[in-house]
Every structure is written in structure tokens, then in C-alpha cells.
Write a protein that holds these residues in place. Structure first.
Motif, PDB file in Angstrom:
ATOM      1  N   SER A  74      50.137  50.916  47.305  1.00 53.77           N
ATOM      2  CA  SER A  74      49.782  49.833  46.218  1.00 53.77           C
ATOM      3  C   SER A  74      49.759  48.394  47.169  1.00 53.77           C
ATOM      4  O   SER A  74      49.509  47.399  46.308  1.00 53.77           O
ATOM      5  CB  SER A  74      51.042  49.592  45.400  1.00 53.77           C
ATOM      6  OG  SER A  74      51.245  50.679  44.685  1.00 53.77           O
ATOM      7  N   LEU A 121      44.679  54.844  42.752  1.00 57.64           N
ATOM      8  CA  LEU A 121      44.542  53.985  43.413  1.00 57.64           C
ATOM      9  C   LEU A 121      43.701  54.165  44.818  1.00 57.64           C
ATOM     10  O   LEU A 121      42.874  53.390  45.408  1.00 57.64           O
ATOM     11  CB  LEU A 121      45.905  53.457  44.265  1.00 57.64           C
ATOM     12  CG  LEU A 121      46.669  52.898  43.076  1.00 57.64           C
ATOM     13  CD1 LEU A 121      48.168  52.660  43.655  1.00 57.64           C
ATOM     14  CD2 LEU A 121      46.160  51.384  42.575  1.00 57.64           C
ATOM     15  N   THR A 171      49.398  47.516  39.944  1.00 58.27           N
ATOM     16  CA  THR A 171      48.939  47.078  41.465  1.00 58.27           C
ATOM     17  C   THR A 171      47.424  46.546  41.610  1.00 58.27           C
ATOM     18  O   THR A 171      47.511  45.631  42.122  1.00 58.27           O
ATOM     19  CB  THR A 171      48.445  48.583  42.021  1.00 58.27           C
ATOM     20  OG1 THR A 171      49.745  49.313  42.043  1.00 58.27           O
ATOM     21  CG2 THR A 171      48.162  48.383  43.407  1.00 58.27           C
TER      22      THR A 171
END
Length: 398
Positions: A74, A121, A171
Motif C-alpha cells: 500500500s 494494487l 490506498t
């Protein structure tokens, strides 16, 4: 340029114009709080099974490692880490997510949401979203294998997707807040730089003309003081007027370029060129125009006359200011230009560049031409009114 300049400028803006955005640390703190909350809930689910101290310690260790991996995933620009490193950390998180399911079963299901968020991510979207969906569907199995109701399986699947989306979204929001915070600082510093350039440009445009006029008249006074003392005294008065006006210009330029009148500037230029023994002809055919157009064109005329006095040995000059079909055309032509002349000063040549930028701001154009002999022509053309110019912004020109 210091960052303090930017912060001071931002602080000087009205409160209503300032964007109230959270600081990057606050955004990062919200992300950490959300992740810790999900992890604590999962850990409490494991403890509630009553498996004993050793399994609980193992679970706590796995949770701590998953938390550390999630912090790594993150962090800003984590998706730019080399692919091999991303695969290693994702693989480690996958093992810590799915292997404990064999022991803790559905109570460990909350960990899958973090793994799903990490996929979003770190991996390209075309790969991440299908895998994200697959992880959620996999979490339908643990409750079913334990013989629990189907609703619990659906709940586990939805919870996994929800946790993954929350981790991914928070994030990205934290990254955006950080970028926005940095961008605001950069914009403030750019505004300070732009203001300094404006100040320097206006000083050049205003004082260049005044200092050239003072120099010219001082040389004239030097020649007249013995033979024509009365005329020399009159020229001294003119120098004093120009000096006072220059001082006023310096004081006003800090607040922006003052309004200038094209007709007043033309009258001043005519008198100055006459004192310099330049044969001047004027063709003036103007109506009304916006104050901004009048100010910029007056600055163009002032710079043209300044260049004529500094960079040529002109003995004749033609100035035309004609308005036709909503456009104004200003032309200044003079002779006496040395084709080999180059200004040796460190800051030469910025005047016309400044004026070209100002003409562009009012949708105008500035061009210069060298004649076949020793002539030089400057032409500025711009609309008399901008489309958004209010009636109060008009200047009457006769």
C-alpha cells in the motif's frame, strides 16, 4: 525559490478560495486504522475458536506478517517495484492467506480481503480484476466445507470483496491526497515565480522608456544649458515630471500593470521623438476599445519608442493606429537601424518577448520586420474587445 514563499502566497488567498484537503499523514492514518480494524476482527474470530495458546500465537504471527506485507503493497508507487519482487511478496501473502484456512477455517476468511486488495494494487487491471473476483468466489468454499449455511458462504464472499475494495480504495485515495498536497505546493511556487516575472517584465516595460527619455533629455539639456538656458530649464522640468512618473510607476507595478492610455502614450511619444529631432508622422483612427487592449497596445508603443531611441539613429518615424472591423492595428516604422547592431547587455532583447506574451493574452499578435535598407517595422494587431469584456471595461479613444 523557497517553499516558504509558496506557503505564504497560499495563506494570503481568501479563505473561501482555499481547498480544505486532509494532510497526507491523516490520509495514511485512516488507511492504517482501517487495515488494523479488519485484522483485529479476524484475530478475534480466531481467538473465539478456543484452539489454544500455540495456534493463537501462530495466527498472531501470520497476521503481523500479512500486515507488514500489506503496508509494503500500500505504499506509494508500489506497483512500480520490479515484477519479480511483486510476485515474491504476493506469493508470500497468498500462502499466509490460504494455508491457515486448513486450521482456522472460516474464522480466517477475513485475510483473503487483504490479498484481493493487494492484487488490485500490484497487478495490471486486466489481470487483477479477474483474480480479485476469483479470490472472492473461492471464499464460498470454507463455510460450505464446514457444513454452514449458504448465507454464511455468501457473506464470506461479499466480505472478501468489500475488504479488498476498501484496502484498494483507501490506498489510492491516500496516494491522491499526497499528490494533491504536493501539487498545491508546486502551484503556489509557480504563482510566486509568475508574479516575480510579471514584476520584472513591468519594470522593464515602464522604466525602460522613462530612463531612455531621461537620458535623451539630459543630453539635450547638456547641449542647451549654455546657448539656450530657458529651453534647457523647460527640459529640466520635463525630466522632473518623467522622474516622478517613474517613481509612481514603480509603486503601482507591485499591484499589477497600471491602466495606460494609447492616445496619451502617443502624445508622449510624439513629444519625446520631436525632442530627439526625429521627423514623426502620426495616423490615428481609433474608436472605443477595452482597457486591457488599450493598456497592452500602449505598452507596445512605449517599447517601440524605447527601442528606437536606444538601438537606432532614426531621423524619421511613422506611427499608425487604425481600428477596422473590430480589430486594432498599431504600426511603428523607423529608419536608422544598424543591421549589425547587437545589444551587449546581459538582459537585452526581453522587451519584445514580454510584449508578444501580453499580446497573446488578449488574442493578439506581434511581429517585426527588417526593411530592405535601414528600416524597421513593428506591427501589433489585436481585437478591440474581448468576448468577455464588460461595458465598464471600455476605454474611449479619440
Amino acid at each position: 525559490m523557497s517553499s516558504q514563499d509558496g506557503s505564504e502566497l497560499a495563506a494570503d488567498r481568501p479563505e473561501s478560495e482555499q481547498i480544505n484537503t486532509p494532510a497526507p499523514r491523516l490520509a495514511q492514518g485512516i488507511l492504517l486504522a482501517a487495515m488494523l480494524s479488519f485484522l483485529v476482527i479476524s484475530m478475534l474470530n480466531v481467538i473465539s475458536l478456543g484452539l489454544g495458546v500455540v495456534p493463537d500465537l501462530v495466527a498472531l504471527t501470520c497476521v503481523a506478517v500479512i500486515f507488514a506485507l500489506q503496508l509494503r503493497h500500500s505504499r506509494p508507487e508500489a506497483n512500480r517495484v520490479p515484477p519479480r519482487q511483486r510476485l515474491v511478496t504476493l506469493g508470500t501473502q497468498a500462502l499466509l492467506t490460504f494455508l491457515p484456512l486448513l486450521v482456522f477455517k472460516a474464522a480466517w476468511g477475513g485475510m483473503a480481503g487483504f490479498f484481493a486488495g493487494s492484487l488490485l494494487l500490484l497487478l495490471p487491471s486486466r489481470v487483477a480484476w479477474p483474480l480479485f473476483g476469483a479470490v472472492g468466489l473461492m471464499m464460498l468454499l470454507p463455510p460450505l466445507l464446514e457444513g454452514r449455511p449458504v448465507l454464511e458462504s455468501v457473506y464470506m464472499c461479499q466480505s472478501t470483496w468489500l475488504t479488498g475494495v476498501v484496502v484498494f480504495g483507501l490506498t489510492r485515495l491516500a496516494e491522491l491526497v499526497h499528490v494533491l498536497h504536493d501539487t498545491r505546493g508546486q502551484l503556489a511556487r509557480m504563482a510566486v515565480t509568475k508574479e516575480r516575472l510579471r514584476f520584472a517584465r513591468d519594470l522593464h516595460d515602464l522604466l525602460g522608456y522613462s530612463l531612455s527619455a531621461i537620458t535623451l533629455k539630459s543630453e539635450l539639456i547638456h547641449r542647451l544649458v549654455t546657448s539656450h538656458p530657458q529651453r534647457a530649464l523647460s527640459e529640466v522640468r520635463d525630466v522632473l515630471v518623467i522622474s516622478r512618473q517613474s517613481l509612481a510607476d514603480v509603486r503601482m507595478v507591485a499591484g499589477g500593470l497600471r491602466d495606460m492610455s494609447l492616445t496619451d502614450e502617443l502624445t508622449s511619444a510624439e513629444g519625446l521623438l520631436t525632442a530627439a529631432e526625429v521627423d514623426i508622422r502620426v495616423d490615428l483612427r481609433l474608436g472605443t476599445m477595452s482597457r486591457q487592449a488599450g493598456t497592452v497596445l500602449a505598452a507596445v508603443l512605449r517599447e517601440a519608442v524605447t527601442n528606437l531611441l536606444r538601438h537606432s539613429k532614426a531621423d524619421r518615424c511613422l506611427i499608425e493606429a487604425v481600428q477596422e472591423e473590430g480589430r486594432i492595428r498599431l504600426c511603428v516604422e523607423n529608419n536608422g537601424v544598424d543591421p549589425d547592431y547587437r545589444d551587449p547587455s546581459a538582459h537585452s532583447g526581453s522587451g519584445l518577448g514580454n510584449l508578444a506574451a501580453r499580446m497573446h493574452e488578449i488574442s493578439g499578435e506581434l511581429s517585426t520586420f527588417r526593411g530592405p535598407d535601414d528600416t524597421f517595422r513593428l506591427v501589433a494587431e489585436a481585437p478591440a474587445f474581448d468576448a468577455a469584456t464588460p461595458a465598464a471595461g471600455k476605454e474611449s479613444v479619440r
